[in-house]
Design a protein around this motif. Structure first.
Motif, mmCIF file in Angstrom:
data_model
loop_
_atom_site.group_PDB
_atom_site.id
_atom_site.type_symbol
_atom_site.label_atom_id
_atom_site.label_comp_id
_atom_site.label_asym_id
_atom_site.label_seq_id
_atom_site.Cartn_x
_atom_site.Cartn_y
_atom_site.Cartn_z
ATOM 1 N N VAL A 98 3.776 12.253 -0.080
ATOM 2 C CA VAL A 98 3.803 13.528 0.653
ATOM 3 C C VAL A 98 2.574 14.367 0.296
ATOM 4 C CG1 VAL A 98 5.123 15.664 0.989
ATOM 5 C CG2 VAL A 98 6.328 13.479 0.793
ATOM 6 N N LYS A 99 2.094 14.206 -0.935
ATOM 7 C CA LYS A 99 0.921 14.964 -1.420
ATOM 8 C C LYS A 99 -0.292 14.877 -0.494
ATOM 9 C CE LYS A 99 2.036 16.398 -5.691
ATOM 10 N NZ LYS A 99 2.046 17.797 -6.023
ATOM 11 N N SER A 100 -0.450 13.713 0.159
ATOM 12 C CA SER A 100 -1.662 13.537 0.968
ATOM 13 C C SER A 100 -1.435 13.881 2.432
ATOM 14 C CB SER A 100 -2.133 12.094 0.869
ATOM 15 O OG SER A 100 -1.276 11.282 1.645
ATOM 16 N N ASP B 138 -2.563 0.591 0.060
ATOM 17 C CA ASP B 138 -3.929 1.092 0.101
ATOM 18 C C ASP B 138 -3.880 2.624 0.047
ATOM 19 O OD1 ASP B 138 -6.600 1.323 0.340
ATOM 20 O OD2 ASP B 138 -6.721 0.652 2.434
ATOM 21 N N TYR B 139 -3.841 3.137 -1.171
ATOM 22 C CA TYR B 139 -3.593 4.573 -1.321
ATOM 23 C C TYR B 139 -4.235 5.064 -2.608
ATOM 24 C CZ TYR B 139 -0.864 8.903 -0.822
ATOM 25 O OH TYR B 139 -0.477 10.198 -0.654
ATOM 26 N N ASN B 140 -4.605 6.330 -2.606
ATOM 27 C CA ASN B 140 -5.297 6.913 -3.746
ATOM 28 C C ASN B 140 -4.361 7.103 -4.948
ATOM 29 O OD1 ASN B 140 -6.827 8.366 -5.505
ATOM 30 N ND2 ASN B 140 -7.488 9.910 -4.013
ATOM 31 N N PHE B 141 -4.691 6.417 -6.044
ATOM 32 C CA PHE B 141 -3.855 6.479 -7.246
ATOM 33 C C PHE B 141 -3.742 7.896 -7.807
ATOM 34 C CE2 PHE B 141 -2.828 5.841 -11.741
ATOM 35 C CZ PHE B 141 -1.821 4.895 -11.663
ATOM 36 N N LYS C 74 -1.295 -0.996 4.515
ATOM 37 C CA LYS C 74 -2.239 0.069 4.908
ATOM 38 C C LYS C 74 -1.484 1.269 5.443
ATOM 39 C CE LYS C 74 -5.702 -2.867 4.360
ATOM 40 N NZ LYS C 74 -6.448 -2.811 3.099
ATOM 41 N N ILE C 75 -1.781 2.398 4.873
ATOM 42 C CA ILE C 75 -1.188 3.628 5.426
ATOM 43 C C ILE C 75 -2.070 4.814 5.031
ATOM 44 C CG2 ILE C 75 0.310 4.222 3.443
ATOM 45 C CD1 ILE C 75 2.470 4.817 5.738
ATOM 46 N N SER C 76 -2.271 5.741 5.952
ATOM 47 C CA SER C 76 -2.995 6.955 5.577
ATOM 48 C C SER C 76 -2.544 8.098 6.474
ATOM 49 C CB SER C 76 -4.501 6.738 5.698
ATOM 50 O OG SER C 76 -4.825 6.445 7.034
ATOM 51 N N ALA C 77 -2.641 9.305 5.944
ATOM 52 C CA ALA C 77 -2.191 10.482 6.690
ATOM 53 C C ALA C 77 -3.110 10.721 7.874
ATOM 54 C CB ALA C 77 -2.183 11.691 5.775
ATOM 55 N N LYS C 78 -2.495 11.084 9.017
ATOM 56 C CA LYS C 78 -3.303 11.357 10.200
ATOM 57 C C LYS C 78 -4.056 12.668 10.029
ATOM 58 C CE LYS C 78 -0.686 8.660 13.510
ATOM 59 N NZ LYS C 78 0.388 8.646 14.489
ATOM 60 N N LYS C 79 -3.369 13.621 9.426
ATOM 61 C CA LYS C 79 -3.975 14.928 9.219
ATOM 62 C C LYS C 79 -3.282 15.547 8.019
ATOM 63 C CE LYS C 79 -4.602 19.245 11.662
ATOM 64 N NZ LYS C 79 -3.881 20.104 12.570
ATOM 65 N N PHE C 80 -4.033 16.177 7.139
ATOM 66 C CA PHE C 80 -3.379 16.750 5.961
ATOM 67 C C PHE C 80 -2.657 18.050 6.293
ATOM 68 C CE2 PHE C 80 -3.296 19.776 2.463
ATOM 69 C CZ PHE C 80 -2.510 19.070 1.576
ATOM 70 N N ALA C 81 -1.471 18.200 5.771
ATOM 71 C CA ALA C 81 -0.775 19.485 5.824
ATOM 72 C C ALA C 81 0.104 19.559 4.583
ATOM 73 C CB ALA C 81 0.081 19.592 7.078
ATOM 74 N N LYS C 82 0.239 20.772 4.079
ATOM 75 C CA LYS C 82 1.075 20.967 2.897
ATOM 76 C C LYS C 82 2.532 21.006 3.340
ATOM 77 C CE LYS C 82 0.634 23.758 -1.217
ATOM 78 N NZ LYS C 82 -0.074 24.885 -1.782
ATOM 79 N N ARG C 83 3.342 20.116 2.789
ATOM 80 C CA ARG C 83 4.755 20.091 3.180
ATOM 81 C C ARG C 83 5.645 20.043 1.957
ATOM 82 N NH1 ARG C 83 2.465 16.425 6.787
ATOM 83 N NH2 ARG C 83 2.146 17.353 8.848
ATOM 84 N N MET C 84 6.924 20.362 2.191
ATOM 85 C CA MET C 84 7.895 20.326 1.098
ATOM 86 C C MET C 84 8.590 18.969 1.090
ATOM 87 S SD MET C 84 9.789 23.941 1.862
ATOM 88 C CE MET C 84 10.567 24.129 0.267
ATOM 89 N N TYR C 85 8.945 18.542 -0.105
ATOM 90 C CA TYR C 85 9.761 17.330 -0.261
ATOM 91 C C TYR C 85 11.007 17.794 -0.985
ATOM 92 C CZ TYR C 85 10.567 12.290 -0.931
ATOM 93 O OH TYR C 85 11.068 11.014 -0.888
#
Lengths: 285, 582
Positions: free
Chosen positions: B28-30, B143-146, B192-203
């Protein structure tokens, strides 16, 4: 500050003529006059039973709750606004039967609430069944062959639960009861006053006369109210001689003393219009 | 849309819950979306716990049936979940403890044996940190930033006290990552997965969202007795009691809990209690006390499978009719059933306003699946919310009132409420009473007060929009449901959309007062009306029949203690409709 008349309602109690409850109501009103209690800042909370009607006949705020549940309601009222004078009244069936769990936990919790129990050793409003304080062998509608169980000993129970003020009064001695209630209100912490309160309709055993012949006052016998062991001994004295008065008193912190949430002002005075939760939202991001 | 699902399984006491939370939150961070759900038996050590996290680059509302990575801390986890693994999926397992071969599972499954326990202890941690080795290893498959994982671990264990713990956990996770890099290079970064657009969200889980809603609403008093799945409200609110000046009281039982909430409300502070079905059973008499004394009250009822103790740590929607009918006698109440964490927040906030405005009990009805599952949602728009305390008197206003009647027979049924210390004194009575609050058994007082209380309901009915609609208006299929099934239904609708089937979903948010008129209008002309409920007897269907006289065509019910998956819903609907065509 209130006069006795101001505390008296236009409606008259519907208790049986001669019932011990009259003495308790009178003593409570007199005690409130004596301590200069503001009626609007006083809340009388009750459960169900003959005692449960008491709030109806005293001009203060009142909450007539469910059977056995006066104490949780009363404690929450006090915690929400500790500037109020909160008095709970109950009965022996109400407080020591169905509400027994709350009674024990209220004592260990030590919220600054006063608890006056109308202990008539019988169920009155349901027309005469055995109660938790009825004597063994007592024949009632529900125990025609005699009650098998031993009675609850509220004084000993209170001592065992570290109740900070443990007293017994008698509805037939109003001036003495007034003193006890005043002492209880002035005490900082939970206070129990178990009041021997003859039921003139259904309890043929524990009558006014029965108590007049047996009771004596602890304060007149040189009793040390700071000694728990002696208080315990006195708690088990029942039969030819029955002690009334203050058994035990101990200063300890009240529950509300330990709450930083209300150290500055009562909960009720704290603004809620615009609680800022942005920090909390951030925690979840 | 790209997505994958990850599941960790092992004994209770292995720290699986924290691992699951870390794993989801790191994505969710990304700006990705995660949804998780857990399953655990009612015990503290042993048994079999699982935690499933689904990650996607688009908004998701529930978990799904297929798993792409299974982390098995025990052999049992492999046996129980091997059939859920997708084609060419992975099993990461603790080589230090047991072995797995392709013959035991399937040929296409990629086995990733790692000495999890050994790595954990060798890299400065304890055996219990084997989970974090597994999280690190799982990260290596994606495939994600550690660094997002590092951030998350710091966030959860961090702060001054937890600095060392966080450091060790990060080290251990890094070792897990490195182990895959060294030993399974062909698997490295294969998902493979990556966020389409960053937004700050709650989990956030439902219970936390409820807690935030209550805090924002100015709840100052929460009294409760521990009971799964409501307990995390108690835990969360007590952890914040000093920051927000809330008295959170664990009571001797649920009877005390509800009476305390009523007492606090009578004294003038906003209060709430929370429990599950068993505890709510104990509270029912007092629910009537709140109603008769017209004391505002908010009760959270987080359902689990009953009757009796039932399945304490599982989910069900079996208490709908109970919530609607609980307590003796007849009185108005509101029952609202949030369907997701977002609604948990806003509807809890609303519940406090409704309770005070109408001086009635409001029940917020959830279940274990909603209460304890994390979902990814936009930060709550809390600034726009307005507190409405209804006819609660101010000290000034109280002074102006002469001949104060607490239970005055007004046009709306709502009357001025004073609180202790104000000049307008009254007695709240559990017995029937007259307008002043004096006990009365007169027929006229009884009728006046009953009518007064029920009159509020008329006003309420016009104010509340109890239904939400999703999907196509000219749909082939109309799904009707309530509560936590919302997520899996919205996900099933995505599957239908792919197949070109038009589906409409009617979510009943307010079950009481029942949105009769709107429901009637909505379903009158529809074909293929399907009710979906997590219970045995289709309680909503029966309410619809009761209020509208209309029948539902098909019922899809689940009462095995587990939530629906989107696939369950899709397959069941497909099944009933195919069967209907025959």
């Amino acid at each position: 500050m209130p006069s006795f008349e101001e505390l008296t309602t236009k409606e008259r109690p519907t208790w049986c003529p001669g019932c011990g409850d009259w003495g308790i109501l009178t003593a409570l009103k007199k005690a409130l006059v004596e301590i200069n209690a503001e009626p609007t800042k006083t809340v009388v909370v009750a459960g169900i039973g003959c005692s449960g009607h008491l709030p109806q006949w005293i001009n203060t705020f009142g909450f007539h709750s469910l059977h056995g549940r006066a104490l949780p309601v009363a404690q929450a009222i006090k915690l929400s606004n500790h500037e109020l004078n909160v008095i709970a009244v109950g009965g022996d069936g109400d407080g020591y039967g169905i509400g027994m769990g709350h009674f024990i936990h209220a004592m260990r919790r030590n919220v600054n609430v006063k608890y006056i129990v109308h202990d008539n050793q019988i169920y009155g409003l349901t027309t005469g069944q055995a109660s938790p304080t009825s004597e063994k062998g007592f024949k009632t509608k529900s125990t025609p062959h005699g009650l098998i169980e031993e009675p609850v000993n509220p004084i000993a129970l209170a001592l065992a639960t570290d109740c900070s003020f443990v007293a017994r009064g008698f509805a037939g001695d109003v001036p003495h009861l007034v003193k006890l209630i005043v002492q209880a209100i002035n005490h900082k912490g939970f206070a129990l006053i178990d009041v021997l309160q003859p039921c003139v309709t259904f309890n043929y055993l524990n009558t006014f006369e029965y108590f007049y012949r047996r009771i004596y006052k602890l304060e007149e016998s040189g009793h040390d109210t700071s000694n728990k062991e002696i208080a315990f001994q006195k708690a088990f004295e029942w039969g030819e001689k029955i002690p009334i008065g203050l058994f035990y008193k101990k200063e300890r912190k009240t529950y509300e003393d330990e709450l930083p949430q209300i150290s500055k002002e009562p909960l009720i005075k704290q603004k809620i219009d615009n609680v800022d939760i942005s920090q909390l939202i951030e925690e979840f991001c | 849309m790209t997505e994958f699902s990850w599941k960790i399984g092992g004994e209770a006491g292995y720290g699986i819950m924290t691992s699951g939370l870390i794993f989801g939150k790191a994505f969710v961070k990304s700006g990705l979306f995660a949804f998780d759900t857990n399953e655990y038996p009612s015990l503290i050590r042993g048994g079999h716990n699982t935690y499933t996290v689904r990650v996607c680059d688009e908004p998701i509302f529930s978990h799904s049936k297929k798993i792409d990575i299974l982390v098995a801390l025990t052999k049992l986890a492999v046996e129980k979940h091997k059939d859920e693994i997708s084609e060419n999926g992975f099993i990461i397992f603790d080589q230090s403890v047991f072995s797995v071969s392709n013959e035991e599972v399937r040929d296409d499954i990629n086995l990733v044996p790692i000495p999890l326990t050994e790595i954990a202890t060798k890299s400065g941690g304890q055996a219990i940190m084997r989970n974090n080795v597994a999280i690190g290893a799982s990260f290596a498959l994606v495939d994600y930033n550690f660094e997002h994982l590092v951030d998350t671990i710091n966030g959860i264990f961090g702060g001054k006290k937890g600095e060392d713990i966080a450091k060790t956990n990060i080290n251990v996770a890094r070792e897990g990552y490195n182990y895959v890099e060294r030993n399974f290079p062909k698997f490295l970064r294969s998902i493979k997965i990556s966020a389409k657009k960053f937004a700050k969200r709650m989990y956030i889980i439902g219970n936390e969202a409820i807690s935030l809603g209550a805090i924002r609403a100015g709840c100052k008093f929460y009294s409760a007795y521990p009971m799964t799945p409501a307990s995390s409200i108690l835990h969360f609110l007590s952890s914040k009691e000093n920051d927000y000046n809330i008295i959170v009281k664990q009571t001797e039982d649920e009877i005390a809990a509800i009476h305390m909430a009523i007492g606090a409300s009578f004294a003038g502070v906003r209060s709430m209690t929370g429990t599950s079905g068993g505890g709510f059973s104990l509270m029912t008499e007092a629910l009537g006390l709140a109603a008769l004394t017209e004391t505002p009250l908010v009760v959270v009822l987080a359902q689990r499978p009953g009757p009796s103790t039932g399945m304490p740590t599982h989910t069900e929607q079996g208490d709908l009719k109970f919530a609607i009918n609980a307590s003796n006698g007849e009185f108005p109440r509101v029952v609202v059933a949030p369907g997701d964490a977002n609604e948990c927040f806003y509807e809890t906030f609303n519940a406090f306003n409704i309770a005070e405005k109408y001086q009635i009990p409001v029940i917020v009805l959830t279940d274990k699946f909603l209460a304890e599952s994390h979902s990814t949602i936009d930060p709550f728009l809390s600034k726009q919310l307005k507190i409405d305390r209804g006819m609660l008197l101010t000290d000034e206003k109280a002074k102006q009132i002469k001949d104060y009647k607490r239970y005055e027979n007004t046009a709306t049924g709502v009357s001025y409420r004073s609180i202790p210390s104000q000049i307008a004194m009254f007695k709240a009575a559990t017995d029937e009473h007259d307008e002043y609050g004096r006990l009365s058994e007169e027929q006229s007082d009884r009728i006046t007060q009953m009518d007064k209380r029920f009159r509020k309901f008329k006003v309420l009915e016009s104010e509340i929009d109890g239904i939400k609609i999703y999907g196509d208006d000219d749909a082939d299929i109309t799904i009707i449901s309530w509560g936590s099934t919302k997520g899996p239904i919205l996900e099933a609708m995505k599957i239908f959309a792919k197949k070109g089937v038009k589906v409409c979903f009617i979510q009943v948010l307010y079950l009481m007062p029942f949105p009769t008129t709107k429901m009637k209008l909505l379903i009158e002309k529809r074909k293929n009306k399907i009710i979906i409920e997590n219970n045995k007897t289709a309680q909503l269907a029966s309410l619809i029949k009761e209020h509208t006289g209309m029948d539902i065509d098909y019922k899809i019910l689940k009462y095995d203690g587990r939530p629906f998956t989107p696939e369950d819903i899709y397959e069941k609907i497909d099944e009933v409709l195919t069967f209907a065509k025959l």
